[in-house]
Design a protein around this motif. Structure first.
Motif, mmCIF file in Angstrom:
data_model
loop_
_atom_site.group_PDB
_atom_site.id
_atom_site.type_symbol
_atom_site.label_atom_id
_atom_site.label_comp_id
_atom_site.label_asym_id
_atom_site.label_seq_id
_atom_site.Cartn_x
_atom_site.Cartn_y
_atom_site.Cartn_z
ATOM 1 N N ASP A 182 1.119 -1.260 0.005
ATOM 2 C CA ASP A 182 0.117 -0.248 0.386
ATOM 3 C C ASP A 182 0.682 1.164 0.056
ATOM 4 O O ASP A 182 2.189 1.329 -0.220
ATOM 5 C CB ASP A 182 -1.054 0.004 1.255
ATOM 6 N N MET A 183 -0.070 2.301 0.350
ATOM 7 C CA MET A 183 1.714 3.771 0.387
ATOM 8 C C MET A 183 1.337 3.970 1.584
ATOM 9 O O MET A 183 2.337 4.815 1.785
ATOM 10 C CB MET A 183 0.207 5.397 0.322
ATOM 11 N N ALA A 184 1.152 2.976 2.430
ATOM 12 C CA ALA A 184 2.211 3.298 3.617
ATOM 13 C C ALA A 184 2.939 1.673 4.129
ATOM 14 O O ALA A 184 1.743 0.984 3.653
ATOM 15 C CB ALA A 184 1.213 3.777 5.023
ATOM 16 N N PRO A 185 3.585 0.916 5.081
ATOM 17 C CA PRO A 185 3.769 0.013 5.133
ATOM 18 C C PRO A 185 2.838 -0.728 6.058
ATOM 19 O O PRO A 185 1.720 -0.363 7.027
ATOM 20 C CB PRO A 185 4.772 0.328 5.830
ATOM 21 N N PRO A 186 2.565 -2.219 5.879
ATOM 22 C CA PRO A 186 1.829 -2.831 6.466
ATOM 23 C C PRO A 186 2.211 -2.710 8.449
ATOM 24 O O PRO A 186 0.698 -2.476 8.723
ATOM 25 C CB PRO A 186 2.444 -4.025 6.017
ATOM 26 N N SER A 187 3.004 -2.252 8.615
ATOM 27 C CA SER A 187 3.205 -2.233 10.123
ATOM 28 C C SER A 187 1.917 -0.453 10.543
ATOM 29 O O SER A 187 2.076 -0.157 11.381
ATOM 30 C CB SER A 187 4.699 -1.310 10.718
ATOM 31 N N HIS A 188 2.106 -0.025 9.620
ATOM 32 C CA HIS A 188 1.329 1.319 9.740
ATOM 33 C C HIS A 188 -0.117 0.761 10.541
ATOM 34 O O HIS A 188 -0.671 1.433 11.378
ATOM 35 C CB HIS A 188 1.179 2.371 8.497
ATOM 36 N N PHE A 189 -0.583 0.212 8.794
ATOM 37 C CA PHE A 189 -1.800 -0.733 9.507
ATOM 38 C C PHE A 189 -2.438 -1.648 10.503
ATOM 39 O O PHE A 189 -3.083 -0.834 11.589
ATOM 40 C CB PHE A 189 -2.865 -1.437 8.529
ATOM 41 N N VAL A 190 -0.907 -1.885 10.866
ATOM 42 C CA VAL A 190 -1.448 -3.062 12.516
ATOM 43 C C VAL A 190 -0.711 -1.538 14.113
ATOM 44 O O VAL A 190 -1.454 -1.835 14.431
ATOM 45 C CB VAL A 190 0.102 -3.639 12.752
ATOM 46 N N GLU A 191 -0.384 -0.431 13.218
ATOM 47 C CA GLU A 191 -0.596 0.503 13.968
ATOM 48 C C GLU A 191 -2.014 1.247 14.840
ATOM 49 O O GLU A 191 -2.125 1.356 15.658
ATOM 50 C CB GLU A 191 0.883 1.647 14.234
ATOM 51 N N VAL A 192 -2.542 1.050 13.335
ATOM 52 C CA VAL A 192 -4.362 1.677 13.649
ATOM 53 C C VAL A 192 -4.421 0.399 14.639
ATOM 54 O O VAL A 192 -5.664 0.933 15.539
ATOM 55 C CB VAL A 192 -5.157 1.468 11.848
ATOM 56 N N PHE A 193 -4.596 -0.472 14.295
ATOM 57 C CA PHE A 193 -5.149 -1.625 15.059
ATOM 58 C C PHE A 193 -4.606 -1.881 16.486
ATOM 59 O O PHE A 193 -5.657 -2.310 16.948
ATOM 60 C CB PHE A 193 -5.114 -3.471 14.529
ATOM 61 N N ASN A 194 -4.187 -1.705 16.353
ATOM 62 C CA ASN A 194 -3.062 -0.605 18.063
ATOM 63 C C ASN A 194 -4.273 -0.424 18.739
ATOM 64 O O ASN A 194 -4.607 -0.752 19.629
ATOM 65 C CB ASN A 194 -1.531 -1.160 18.496
ATOM 66 N N LEU A 195 -4.685 0.545 18.293
ATOM 67 C CA LEU A 195 -5.760 1.728 18.754
ATOM 68 C C LEU A 195 -6.450 1.068 19.104
ATOM 69 O O LEU A 195 -7.816 1.586 20.026
ATOM 70 C CB LEU A 195 -5.302 2.973 17.953
ATOM 71 N N LEU A 196 -6.863 0.313 18.430
ATOM 72 C CA LEU A 196 -8.789 -0.525 18.575
ATOM 73 C C LEU A 196 -8.141 -1.471 19.780
ATOM 74 O O LEU A 196 -9.715 -2.575 19.179
ATOM 75 C CB LEU A 196 -8.826 -0.665 17.066
ATOM 76 N N ASP A 197 -6.967 -1.918 19.992
ATOM 77 C CA ASP A 197 -7.366 -3.008 20.957
ATOM 78 C C ASP A 197 -6.436 -4.551 20.406
ATOM 79 O O ASP A 197 -7.440 -5.161 20.731
ATOM 80 C CB ASP A 197 -8.612 -3.115 21.996
ATOM 81 N N GLY A 198 -6.318 -4.239 19.337
ATOM 82 C CA GLY A 198 -6.211 -5.045 18.285
ATOM 83 C C GLY A 198 -4.852 -5.283 18.463
ATOM 84 O O GLY A 198 -3.330 -3.983 18.083
ATOM 85 N N GLY A 199 -4.449 -6.763 18.510
ATOM 86 C CA GLY A 199 -2.579 -7.485 18.059
ATOM 87 C C GLY A 199 -1.986 -6.935 19.443
ATOM 88 O O GLY A 199 -0.917 -7.008 19.278
ATOM 89 N N LEU A 200 -2.438 -7.447 20.158
ATOM 90 C CA LEU A 200 -1.333 -7.715 21.298
ATOM 91 C C LEU A 200 -1.442 -7.962 22.732
ATOM 92 O O LEU A 200 -1.005 -7.911 23.721
ATOM 93 C CB LEU A 200 -2.629 -5.570 22.736
#
Length: 274
Positions: A212-230
């Motif tokens: 994408d236009m940003a690295p996959p890690s950025h979308f994981v960061e978004v998911f972290n804010l939603l209590d995901g991937g923790l």
């Protein structure tokens, strides 16, 4: 936001709604629980390719042409995603929809996220594809390209699918340079949606391409804010995000063709209909 995907010839029932000071064009496809589908920058409702009929097999899909895009004429205000979110909230009221799901991609994903943040009582579930928390999440070379989007670029875009579509459907085809100016100004604005994402009250699926236009890690960061991937999700899903949120990184696609991939419709429907 400037998305180069090809338009589809999918046809629905098209009409206009005078809401929030703008005459919004929308098409209705299929039947079922309502789903509002929002396109990317310089596109229109047609840009979803085969995903649109796939979604319309299960839902009443309402594709909206956002301000200055497709068949919706521009008005005297900036291209601002919060204004566009207000437009769609007003359309939801105008159509009497009961908590429709909202699915958006790129520019439309940013609008969809803002609708859910500002009007949570109006939204069922949210799917936000290829969206960014901050402007600087996007790769520097893409930001440099976005910095060249202005009226002067219109001449160089005449062979692109976006220009062809605009010339075919826009109420005022001569407004294309003005749209480029406004999109360029919008993309130059700094923003940070961290708190809006952290506070989302509707179940949200974040979707991204693996290139994408940003690295996959950025979308994981978004998911972290939603209590995901923790933490581990657990045998009974007890460790999944408390708000029902989810993340999908789609393989083998880019920012520019993600919504025409069958995986986009599959992931979206799996989340909306679970």
């Amino acid at each position: 936001m400037t998305d180069t995907d090809r338009a589809t010839d999918a046809r629905g029932t098209g009409q206009y709604a005078d809401v929030n000071g703008i005459n919004l064009y929308f098409q209705t496809h299929g039947a079922g629980r309502p789903l509002i589908l929002l396109h990317g920058g310089l596109g229109s409702g047609e840009m979803f390719g085969p995903a649109l009929p796939a979604l319309a097999e299960h839902h009443q899909v309402i594709t909206v042409d956002l301000q200055g895009h497709g068949r919706t004429a521009d008005i005297d205000r900036p291209i601002d995603l919060w204004f566009m979110a207000d437009d769609i909230a007003a359309l939801i009221d105008h159509l009497g929809l009961d908590k429709p799901d909202v699915v958006g991609y790129s520019l439309g994903g940013g609008v969809a996220l803002r609708i859910a943040a500002r009007y949570p009582a109006k939204v069922g579930r949210l799917v936000a594809a290829s969206i960014f928390l901050r402007r600087d999440a996007v790769y520097p070379e893409i930001l440099a390209q976005q910095g060249q989007v202005n009226a002067a670029a219109a001449e160089f875009m005449k062979d692109t699918p976006m220009y062809e579509l605009y010339q075919r459907v826009a109420p005022r085809p001569e407004d294309f340079p003005r749209l480029l100016d406004k999109i360029g100004e919008a993309m130059a604005q700094d923003f940070d949606l961290t708190e809006e994402v952290r506070g989302l009250q509707v179940p949200t699926l974040i979707v991204a391409a693996d290139a994408d236009m940003a690295p996959p890690s950025h979308f994981v960061e978004v998911f972290n804010l939603l209590d995901g991937g923790l933490r581990d999700g657990g045998w009974m899903n007890e460790g999944r995000p408390k708000g029902g949120h989810a993340l999908a990184i789609l393989p083998g696609v880019t920012h520019y063709n993600i919504v025409s991939s069958p995986l986009f419709a599959t992931a979206t429907l799996a989340f909306l209909d679970q």
